[in-house]
Design an enzyme around this catalytic site. Sequence first.
Site, PDB file in Angstrom:
ATOM      1  N   GLN A 124      -4.504  -1.009   9.488  1.00 23.71           N
ATOM      2  CA  GLN A 124      -4.468  -2.355   9.364  1.00 23.71           C
ATOM      3  C   GLN A 124      -5.050  -3.373  10.023  1.00 23.71           C
ATOM      4  O   GLN A 124      -4.850  -3.447  11.363  1.00 23.71           O
ATOM      5  CB  GLN A 124      -2.942  -2.664   8.970  1.00 23.71           C
ATOM      6  CG  GLN A 124      -2.851  -4.135   7.839  1.00 23.71           C
ATOM      7  CD  GLN A 124      -3.421  -4.025   6.600  1.00 23.71           C
ATOM      8  OE1 GLN A 124      -3.655  -2.979   5.947  1.00 23.71           O
ATOM      9  NE2 GLN A 124      -3.829  -5.329   6.331  1.00 23.71           N
TER      10      GLN A 124
ATOM     11  N   ASP B  34     -11.062   3.347   4.495  1.00 18.45           N
ATOM     12  CA  ASP B  34     -11.319   2.040   4.414  1.00 18.45           C
ATOM     13  C   ASP B  34     -13.072   1.831   4.336  1.00 18.45           C
ATOM     14  O   ASP B  34     -13.548   0.752   3.914  1.00 18.45           O
ATOM     15  CB  ASP B  34     -10.956   1.083   5.871  1.00 18.45           C
ATOM     16  CG  ASP B  34      -9.600   0.675   5.406  1.00 18.45           C
ATOM     17  OD1 ASP B  34      -9.377  -0.114   4.200  1.00 18.45           O
ATOM     18  OD2 ASP B  34      -8.832   0.554   6.080  1.00 18.45           O
TER      19      ASP B  34
ATOM     20  N   LYS C 104       0.933  -1.247   0.150  1.00 17.90           N
ATOM     21  CA  LYS C 104      -0.047  -0.015  -0.018  1.00 17.90           C
ATOM     22  C   LYS C 104       1.056   1.121  -0.156  1.00 17.90           C
ATOM     23  O   LYS C 104       0.706   2.208  -0.645  1.00 17.90           O
ATOM     24  CB  LYS C 104      -0.981   0.055   1.173  1.00 17.90           C
ATOM     25  CG  LYS C 104      -1.979  -1.089   1.164  1.00 17.90           C
ATOM     26  CD  LYS C 104      -2.891  -1.388   2.396  1.00 17.90           C
ATOM     27  CE  LYS C 104      -4.027  -2.307   2.414  1.00 17.90           C
ATOM     28  NZ  LYS C 104      -4.499  -2.364   3.572  1.00 17.90           N
TER      29      LYS C 104
HETATM   30  N1  GUN Z   1      -7.066  -6.451   6.363  1.00 15.68           N
HETATM   31  C1  GUN Z   1      -7.276  -7.107   5.252  1.00 15.68           C
HETATM   32  N2  GUN Z   1      -7.873  -6.290   4.430  1.00 15.68           N
HETATM   33  C2  GUN Z   1      -7.814  -4.811   4.923  1.00 15.68           C
HETATM   34  C3  GUN Z   1      -8.456  -3.796   4.273  1.00 15.68           C
HETATM   35  O1  GUN Z   1      -8.849  -3.526   3.389  1.00 15.68           O
HETATM   36  N3  GUN Z   1      -8.171  -2.625   5.338  1.00 15.68           N
HETATM   37  C4  GUN Z   1      -7.571  -2.719   6.657  1.00 15.68           C
HETATM   38  N4  GUN Z   1      -7.604  -1.831   7.069  1.00 15.68           N
HETATM   39  N5  GUN Z   1      -7.005  -3.832   6.825  1.00 15.68           N
HETATM   40  C5  GUN Z   1      -7.370  -5.056   6.195  1.00 15.68           C
END
Ligand code: GUN
Length: 294
Positions: free
Chosen positions: A97, A120, A53
């Site tokens: 995350q 998110d 990311k």
């Molecule tokens: N863990 C797995 N997928 C995601 C996501 O799309 N966002 C976040 N913050 N954590 C994750």
Amino acid sequence: MPIILDGKKLAKKIREELKKEVDEFTSKGLRNPTLAVILVGNDPASEVYVKNKRKACDEVGIKSLYIHLVEDTPEEELLRIINKLNNDEDVDAILVQLPLPKHINTQKVISSISPEKDVDGFHPENVGKLATGMKDVIVPCTPLGIWILLKEYNIDTFKKDVVVVGASNIVGKPMSLLFLRNEEAPVSVCHRNTKDLKHYTQNADILIVAVGKPNLITSDMVKNGVVVVDVGINRLEDGRLVGDVDFENVKEKAFAITPVPGGVGPMTVASLLVNTVSIYRQKFGYPKHPLTEV
Ligand code: GUN
């Protein structure tokens, strides 16, 4: 041969377009869009996701602030950091995350993020907006990425029988809500307590699978002409990366299918960038990003 829904290629195109867009904003004298990324602990998979990311942010000119906290960070400390980022004018978007360590209340943490910075789309306010069909919503990155991918390949979704396997807050539930908006398509949501999974999957026009079990969906479970979106990312003992769908056999019956890797994964990251730029645009008085108009 089915259409291969090439998320890797589309994500690259989106990153290139976003880079141009960000360059235009910064050449007008605006600061760069800024995303704060918080990781608690050292889960190896999460570390890889966060690294990807941040690399993608770098590529398009989004500044990423990385806050890496030790595993036993107290919940109050995390909430204090989020509160500080909420009040920081130079931070557009905040990502925590998941999963978080067990001693931390995930829902409490998500709810503490300012809904306007909730890149998110996990905050209850954004979830509620998605569920009620409100326009000024931040759509979670994986469902948004899947939607953009289907539209890029002109996959018709109207009135199609959609089956979503997996009912997580991150993928399954928001994905279902997207298809339900404006009564676009009827959706069946299956999960671990679904008694007869095949009963549902064999009737799907569009099948979205987000479970995390290799080969869960075999070719006898789908009908000819199905559109298959595989969200699973599973590392096998021999090191291979596979999804939840038996790709080699299911592809023989599919009209279109996403590969793993190179399907949904890159689109999730691209959507994170789109959501970040969209929040930034609105902060400076521009309309939300067109790619978020789903
Ligand atoms: N863990 C797995 N997928 C995601 C996501 O799309 N966002 C976040 N913050 N954590 C994750």
